[in-house]
Write a protein that holds these residues in place. Structure first.
Motif, PDB file in Angstrom:
ATOM      1  N   ALA A 103       0.234  -7.406  -5.897  1.00 57.74           N
ATOM      2  CA  ALA A 103      -0.405  -6.160  -6.308  1.00 57.74           C
ATOM      3  C   ALA A 103       0.083  -5.003  -5.447  1.00 57.74           C
ATOM      4  O   ALA A 103       0.630  -5.194  -4.354  1.00 57.74           O
ATOM      5  CB  ALA A 103      -1.926  -6.265  -6.215  1.00 57.74           C
ATOM      6  N   VAL A 104      -0.160  -3.790  -5.965  1.00 60.76           N
ATOM      7  CA  VAL A 104       0.129  -2.543  -5.256  1.00 60.76           C
ATOM      8  C   VAL A 104      -1.115  -1.667  -5.348  1.00 60.76           C
ATOM      9  O   VAL A 104      -1.743  -1.570  -6.405  1.00 60.76           O
ATOM     10  CB  VAL A 104       1.331  -1.804  -5.883  1.00 60.76           C
ATOM     11  N   LEU A 105      -1.466  -1.024  -4.226  1.00 60.65           N
ATOM     12  CA  LEU A 105      -2.565  -0.069  -4.215  1.00 60.65           C
ATOM     13  C   LEU A 105      -2.044   1.292  -3.748  1.00 60.65           C
ATOM     14  O   LEU A 105      -1.339   1.370  -2.736  1.00 60.65           O
ATOM     15  CB  LEU A 105      -3.691  -0.520  -3.282  1.00 60.65           C
ATOM     16  N   HIS A 106      -2.375   2.342  -4.497  1.00 59.59           N
ATOM     17  CA  HIS A 106      -2.013   3.714  -4.120  1.00 59.59           C
ATOM     18  C   HIS A 106      -3.265   4.378  -3.556  1.00 59.59           C
ATOM     19  O   HIS A 106      -4.315   4.401  -4.199  1.00 59.59           O
ATOM     20  CB  HIS A 106      -1.506   4.477  -5.344  1.00 59.59           C
ATOM     21  N   ASN A 107      -3.147   4.944  -2.332  1.00 56.18           N
ATOM     22  CA  ASN A 107      -4.296   5.525  -1.648  1.00 56.18           C
ATOM     23  C   ASN A 107      -4.753   6.876  -2.190  1.00 56.18           C
ATOM     24  O   ASN A 107      -5.756   7.421  -1.728  1.00 56.18           O
ATOM     25  CB  ASN A 107      -4.004   5.704  -0.150  1.00 56.18           C
ATOM     26  N   MET A 156       5.753   3.079   3.859  1.00 56.54           N
ATOM     27  CA  MET A 156       4.616   2.492   3.160  1.00 56.54           C
ATOM     28  C   MET A 156       4.138   1.292   3.960  1.00 56.54           C
ATOM     29  O   MET A 156       4.801   0.832   4.887  1.00 56.54           O
ATOM     30  CB  MET A 156       5.021   2.069   1.741  1.00 56.54           C
ATOM     31  N   ARG A 157       2.976   0.794   3.610  1.00 51.44           N
ATOM     32  CA  ARG A 157       2.414  -0.362   4.297  1.00 51.44           C
ATOM     33  C   ARG A 157       2.644  -1.637   3.473  1.00 51.44           C
ATOM     34  O   ARG A 157       2.500  -1.634   2.251  1.00 51.44           O
ATOM     35  CB  ARG A 157       0.913  -0.171   4.535  1.00 51.44           C
ATOM     36  N   ILE A 158       2.979  -2.701   4.166  1.00 50.57           N
ATOM     37  CA  ILE A 158       3.154  -4.017   3.546  1.00 50.57           C
ATOM     38  C   ILE A 158       2.160  -4.965   4.209  1.00 50.57           C
ATOM     39  O   ILE A 158       2.207  -5.171   5.423  1.00 50.57           O
ATOM     40  CB  ILE A 158       4.591  -4.542   3.721  1.00 50.57           C
ATOM     41  N   TRP A 159       1.256  -5.509   3.423  1.00 52.66           N
ATOM     42  CA  TRP A 159       0.280  -6.467   3.926  1.00 52.66           C
ATOM     43  C   TRP A 159       0.749  -7.872   3.562  1.00 52.66           C
ATOM     44  O   TRP A 159       0.806  -8.229   2.387  1.00 52.66           O
ATOM     45  CB  TRP A 159      -1.098  -6.228   3.304  1.00 52.66           C
ATOM     46  N   ARG A 160       1.054  -8.676   4.568  1.00 50.34           N
ATOM     47  CA  ARG A 160       1.517 -10.048   4.346  1.00 50.34           C
ATOM     48  C   ARG A 160       0.387 -11.019   4.732  1.00 50.34           C
ATOM     49  O   ARG A 160       0.054 -11.161   5.903  1.00 50.34           O
ATOM     50  CB  ARG A 160       2.779 -10.328   5.153  1.00 50.34           C
ATOM     51  N   ILE A 180       0.856  -1.192   0.000  1.00 44.42           N
ATOM     52  CA  ILE A 180       0.000   0.000   0.000  1.00 44.42           C
ATOM     53  C   ILE A 180       0.890   1.239   0.000  1.00 44.42           C
ATOM     54  O   ILE A 180       1.731   1.407   0.896  1.00 44.42           O
ATOM     55  CB  ILE A 180      -0.919   0.034   1.236  1.00 44.42           C
ATOM     56  N   LEU A 181       0.705   2.108  -0.991  1.00 46.83           N
ATOM     57  CA  LEU A 181       1.454   3.360  -1.063  1.00 46.83           C
ATOM     58  C   LEU A 181       0.568   4.498  -0.560  1.00 46.83           C
ATOM     59  O   LEU A 181      -0.407   4.867  -1.212  1.00 46.83           O
ATOM     60  CB  LEU A 181       1.886   3.648  -2.503  1.00 46.83           C
TER      61      LEU A 181
END
Length: 511
Positions: A203-207, A417-421, A168-169
């Protein structure tokens, strides 16, 4: 389910005419939506929400809201905000209500008492194989031929090899505005590319708030394009690059006083519009004729993941037609993990923003939506868990845009940034906060925590294996080539005169 499913307009019209299907029209993967999708429900009673200091694990029949919020200028500092209350509403019935003509003999409205149940094989049965008849029994008012579409999956044993990661950016506006801060932005996307295999990033998500001056300073978009282009490099695993989606923020669309062209997304669509994504297999589509509201679909092992990005609307509020469209996207993938990405969902104290509450009030009624992510609030991190009639959604805020660490020589967010594992085996996601520029993590319980999820769909992907149609009280379809010793799950979607029922899931084993 294939990611690049396409339906022609003629085929769709023929399908509606043949089946009397009044379900909302949805955009197939890699196809662009050209209008809105509507969905309706019957509101039930109004339960209450309460505040608790845990993760929201509650009895399934009691809607509960829990809040965890934090603030601070330095990593590790925090401050809890108040809890939340709110009025929630439930849904009853499974009948679609769009104004399309029904089949001859169907009457003016779908039959309210129509129902269907799986009847064979029995739950937990051992079948000889290599084929089996899947059968549903239907009842209630039957005015015309019913149709049943059968869905089947092989159930796999999950291991650590099924783990995957989504990055997550948070707001990057102070990276794209100030050249001195900018290197931290491409450092984030380069880290993602470098760790795409070791961390199994899917995947990557930009807020949102990609830039500071949405329709004024085009150079900011050029910088953003430079950073995000790193994700578009291709390889064997990623023929279309690493999948990513972007939510439009208030600085991206010039909302309120942020721009001289309020609520315009001209430059956003020039640099990150439909044309940039339409040929990528993971791109699901968009609402209307712009990319302001968009969705992507990826697969991690046997788990499909649908991520919908919704535009910031501020005082205008979320567009009900857009929310109905988003709901339709998730409902079209009922066994996928659903994630909502929008710029302003959670406030600093953990309450929902006005837009966040609008989004939640729709998403709480969609069982597969489990996560919502947002930014917007400077130098804050917060999260909340809402449990509505047993359906739990975790919503998170992370935004480091004003973080300045003189000792580290960084500003504008310092690359955090956030990293969701995700661990399907453990049914959980571990959230981390990390800066590639500093190679450091924030480790307070506001920045590093674990949330419980239902990732059971990772045991296998349901595929449509056939359908049956006709009069009478039973519909069946024969499935062949079953594997000896394998366990399967199946369900059917049964429709008749505009009524639609999804049967319970049943399991059988092949001898």
């Amino acid at each position: 389910m294939p990611a690049r499913l396409r339906l022609t307009s003629l085929a769709l019209v023929a399908l509606v005419a043949a089946c009397g299907d009044n379900a909302p029209a949805l955009v197939p993967a890699t196809a662009s939506a050209t209008g809105s999708t509507t969905a309706s429900s019957t509101e039930g009673n109004t339960p209450t929400s309460t505040t608790k200091p845990d993760d929201g694990t509650t009895a399934p029949d009691q809607p509960v809201t829990t809040t965890a919020a934090s603030t601070g200028d330095e990593p590790g500092t925090s401050g809890d905000g108040p809890g939340t209350t709110g009025d929630e509403t439930g849904t009853t019935g499974e009948t679609d209500t769009e104004d399309e003509p029904l089949l001859p003999g169907c009457g003016d409205t779908p039959p309210a008492d129509f129902h269907a149940e799986p009847s064979a094989p029995a739950e937990g049965a051992a079948v000889p194989g290599p084929s089996v008849d899947l059968e549903v029994t239907i009842g209630g008012t039957i005015l015309a031929d019913a149709t049943a579409k059968f869905h089947l999956r092989e159930v796999h044993t999950l291991t650590d090899a099924d783990d995957f990661t989504i990055v997550i950016l948070p707001d990057t506006q102070n990276y794209t505005q100030f050249p001195g801060n900018f290197p931290q932005y491409p450092a984030q996307t380069q880290w993602v590319w470098d760790h795409r295999n070791t961390d199994n990033i899917v995947a990557v998500l930009h807020n949102g708030d990609v830039v500071q001056h949405g329709n004024i300073e085009e150079i900011e978009w050029e910088r953003a394009q430079t950073a995000m282009s790193t994700l578009e490099k291709t390889g064997t695993k990623f023929p279309d690059g690493i999948p990513y989606g972007i939510a439009v923020g208030n600085h991206d669309n010039g909302a309120s006083f942020h721009d001289d062209v309020p609520n315009s997304t001209t430059l956003f669509n020039k640099y990150f519009g439909v044309k940039r994504f339409e040929d990528r297999a993971y791109y699901g589509g968009h609402y209307g004729n712009k990319n302001d509201n968009n969705w992507i679909l990826v697969r991690a092992g046997n788990l499909d993941i649908v991520m919908v990005s919704l535009e910031y609307r501020g005082d205008l509020g979320q567009d009900p037609d857009v929310l109905a469209w988003a709901r339709g996207v998730f409902e079209d993938h009922p066994h996928a993990l659903g994630i909502v990405n929008s710029h302003h969902i959670v406030k600093a104290n953990g309450d929902f923003s006005a837009e966040g509450k609008q989004i939640y009030d729709v998403m709480k009624k969609i069982d597969n939506v489990q996560l919502m992510t947002s930014g917007h609030i400077k130098q804050f991190r917060a999260r909340r868990t809402d449990n509505y009639m047993g359906h739990k959604i975790h919503s998170m805020l992370a935004d480091y845009q004003d973080l300045i660490l003189p000792g580290e020589g960084c500003a504008g967010g310092c690359g955090y940034m956030r990293i969701w594992r995700f661990s399907p085996k453990k049914n959980q996601v571990k959230v981390e906060t990390y800066s590639p520029s500093l190679d450091k993590s924030m480790t307070s319980d506001k920045e590093q925590f674990t949330l419980a999820l239902d990732l059971s769909a990772a045991t296998g992907v349901f595929e449509v294996v056939g359908q049956a149609a006709g009069p009478g009280a039973a519909l069946a379809h024969t499935v062949s080539d079953l594997k000896p010793g394998a366990t399967y799950e199946w369900y059917a979607i049964v429709k008749e005169c505009g009524a639609k029922v999804t049967t319970p899931t049943r399991t059988f084993t092949v001898e």
